[in-house]
Structure formats: C-alpha cells, structure tokens
Design a protein around this motif. Sequence first.
Motif, PDB file in Angstrom:
ATOM      1  N   ASN A  54       7.104   4.922   0.217  1.00 46.31           N
ATOM      2  CA  ASN A  54       5.972   5.481  -0.525  1.00 46.31           C
ATOM      3  C   ASN A  54       5.004   4.416  -1.035  1.00 46.31           C
ATOM      4  O   ASN A  54       4.068   4.745  -1.764  1.00 46.31           O
ATOM      5  N   LEU A  55       5.207   3.159  -0.666  1.00 46.25           N
ATOM      6  CA  LEU A  55       4.238   2.128  -1.050  1.00 46.25           C
ATOM      7  C   LEU A  55       2.877   2.513  -0.498  1.00 46.25           C
ATOM      8  O   LEU A  55       2.756   2.906   0.659  1.00 46.25           O
ATOM      9  N   ALA A  56       1.873   2.396  -1.334  1.00 46.53           N
ATOM     10  CA  ALA A  56       0.530   2.806  -0.935  1.00 46.53           C
ATOM     11  C   ALA A  56      -0.369   1.597  -0.731  1.00 46.53           C
ATOM     12  O   ALA A  56      -0.204   0.567  -1.406  1.00 46.53           O
ATOM     13  N   ILE A  57      -1.299   1.722   0.179  1.00 42.36           N
ATOM     14  CA  ILE A  57      -2.293   0.663   0.373  1.00 42.36           C
ATOM     15  C   ILE A  57      -3.028   0.483  -0.950  1.00 42.36           C
ATOM     16  O   ILE A  57      -3.436   1.450  -1.577  1.00 42.36           O
ATOM     17  N   GLY A  58      -3.157  -0.750  -1.396  1.00 40.67           N
ATOM     18  CA  GLY A  58      -3.828  -1.039  -2.664  1.00 40.67           C
ATOM     19  C   GLY A  58      -2.873  -1.126  -3.849  1.00 40.67           C
ATOM     20  O   GLY A  58      -3.267  -1.551  -4.922  1.00 40.67           O
ATOM     21  N   GLN A  59      -1.626  -0.707  -3.657  1.00 34.37           N
ATOM     22  CA  GLN A  59      -0.643  -0.791  -4.744  1.00 34.37           C
ATOM     23  C   GLN A  59      -0.355  -2.253  -5.044  1.00 34.37           C
ATOM     24  O   GLN A  59      -0.314  -3.100  -4.155  1.00 34.37           O
ATOM     25  N   LYS A  60      -0.158  -2.555  -6.325  1.00 33.17           N
ATOM     26  CA  LYS A  60       0.084  -3.937  -6.745  1.00 33.17           C
ATOM     27  C   LYS A  60       1.566  -4.144  -7.025  1.00 33.17           C
ATOM     28  O   LYS A  60       2.235  -3.271  -7.570  1.00 33.17           O
ATOM     29  N   ILE A  61       2.061  -5.318  -6.628  1.00 38.43           N
ATOM     30  CA  ILE A  61       3.430  -5.734  -6.934  1.00 38.43           C
ATOM     31  C   ILE A  61       3.309  -7.110  -7.580  1.00 38.43           C
ATOM     32  O   ILE A  61       2.591  -7.984  -7.090  1.00 38.43           O
ATOM     33  N   PHE A  62       4.024  -7.295  -8.700  1.00 43.45           N
ATOM     34  CA  PHE A  62       3.932  -8.545  -9.456  1.00 43.45           C
ATOM     35  C   PHE A  62       5.227  -9.331  -9.325  1.00 43.45           C
ATOM     36  O   PHE A  62       6.308  -8.802  -9.566  1.00 43.45           O
ATOM     37  N   PHE A  63       5.091 -10.592  -8.947  1.00 39.79           N
ATOM     38  CA  PHE A  63       6.223 -11.503  -8.841  1.00 39.79           C
ATOM     39  C   PHE A  63       6.068 -12.575  -9.911  1.00 39.79           C
ATOM     40  O   PHE A  63       4.977 -13.116 -10.095  1.00 39.79           O
ATOM     41  N   TYR A  64       7.170 -12.893 -10.598  1.00 39.53           N
ATOM     42  CA  TYR A  64       7.136 -13.877 -11.676  1.00 39.53           C
ATOM     43  C   TYR A  64       8.051 -15.036 -11.308  1.00 39.53           C
ATOM     44  O   TYR A  64       9.242 -14.856 -11.071  1.00 39.53           O
ATOM     45  N   LYS A  65       7.448 -16.216 -11.261  1.00 35.68           N
ATOM     46  CA  LYS A  65       8.152 -17.430 -10.852  1.00 35.68           C
ATOM     47  C   LYS A  65       8.402 -18.304 -12.075  1.00 35.68           C
ATOM     48  O   LYS A  65       7.511 -18.486 -12.905  1.00 35.68           O
ATOM     49  N   ASN A  66       9.622 -18.821 -12.175  1.00 34.92           N
ATOM     50  CA  ASN A  66       9.966 -19.763 -13.231  1.00 34.92           C
ATOM     51  C   ASN A  66       9.283 -21.095 -12.925  1.00 34.92           C
ATOM     52  O   ASN A  66       9.468 -21.659 -11.853  1.00 34.92           O
TER      53      ASN A  66
END
Length: 181
Positions: A54-66
């Motif tokens: 169900n991931l949609a085009i334009g959907q944002k995913i946030f990754f957090y790096k130490n």
Amino acid sequence: LQKKNLITEESLTEKMVIVKKNDTFSKIIDHFFEDNNLKNIIISEINKEYNLKNLAIGQKIFFYKNRNNNQIVKINLPINFTTDIVLKLESNKVHLTKEKIKTRKEINSLEFTISSSLYEDGINAGVPLSILTDAIRLYSFDIDFQRDIQKNTKFEVSYQVLFNAKRSSITYGNIEYINLK
C-alpha cells in the motif's frame, strides 16, 4: 556499572525518502542496510501492522542515522495522517510501535461571489481543491450549474482543517456547511 550509550534525538540525522513510481520498500531500504537478514526482519515486522504493497507514490519514509556510528537506528513510516509506524533498531533487533500523532481541528469558512464559474471563482477565493470538488459533487444532483448559478450568486462553505504538528502538514476534512444564495 557500565553506562549504556544513550541515543538522543540531537545525535540523529534525518534522511527523508519519497516513494517514487515502481519503488518497493525493499528497494528503498537497500540503500541503508547491507544485511539481508535485518532487511527481512524489518519488512516482516512492518507487514504485521501495515501492508507494504500500500505504499503510495509521494509517501515519505524517514530514516534516522546515529551520528556517532553512522548506523540507522530508527525508521518512521507515516501510514496515515494521524498514525506512524516507528521501528527502533538495536543490534539486529527490531522494536515496532504505532504512534498516534496529535492533531488539531479547526473549521474554516469562506464566502465568495461567483462571477464566471463556481470552480474558477472558488479556486481564486482560496477554497482547497478537495473541498471545492466535494461541494460541486454534492450540488451536482440538485443544481443545473449553467442555469441555476448566475453571475453574483454567493457561495458559502465551512469545512474542517486538520493540522498535524509533528509533520507540519494539513489535510482537509468534511464539509460542515454549504450554501448558495
């Protein structure tokens, strides 16, 4: 006693990925993880709560790096306006939580005079497109737009505006009141 390395929000750098056409979650996380076993665990954990198809085009995913060791320690996947899936990663273990996001609701009202068309004048008056199309759809069963709406007809609409402070975003809810006069 040995102190555990505490990870604070200040020690993290955020990388936002916007889903593009033909992207899969697996393809997206390939850039962040080399360990296929860890990638499978992450995907499996998310699939328990959310269908990644169900991931949609334009959907944002946030990754957090130490910043200290350059490893991804957290993934934030917004699944709707009020809910995020948060994955915390530590030594090949994945902890998933669903986070409810606080939102604020307001009612916005606009009134304008129709001089050319409901659509054109509504856009010029600042009515959000989704609200305007809902209003036109609601009236389409009762009104002949070419005969019943004349020049200088007044249009009033009140609608919900929802604010998500965490993402600094807004969305439009239901129409509360609508009137042509």
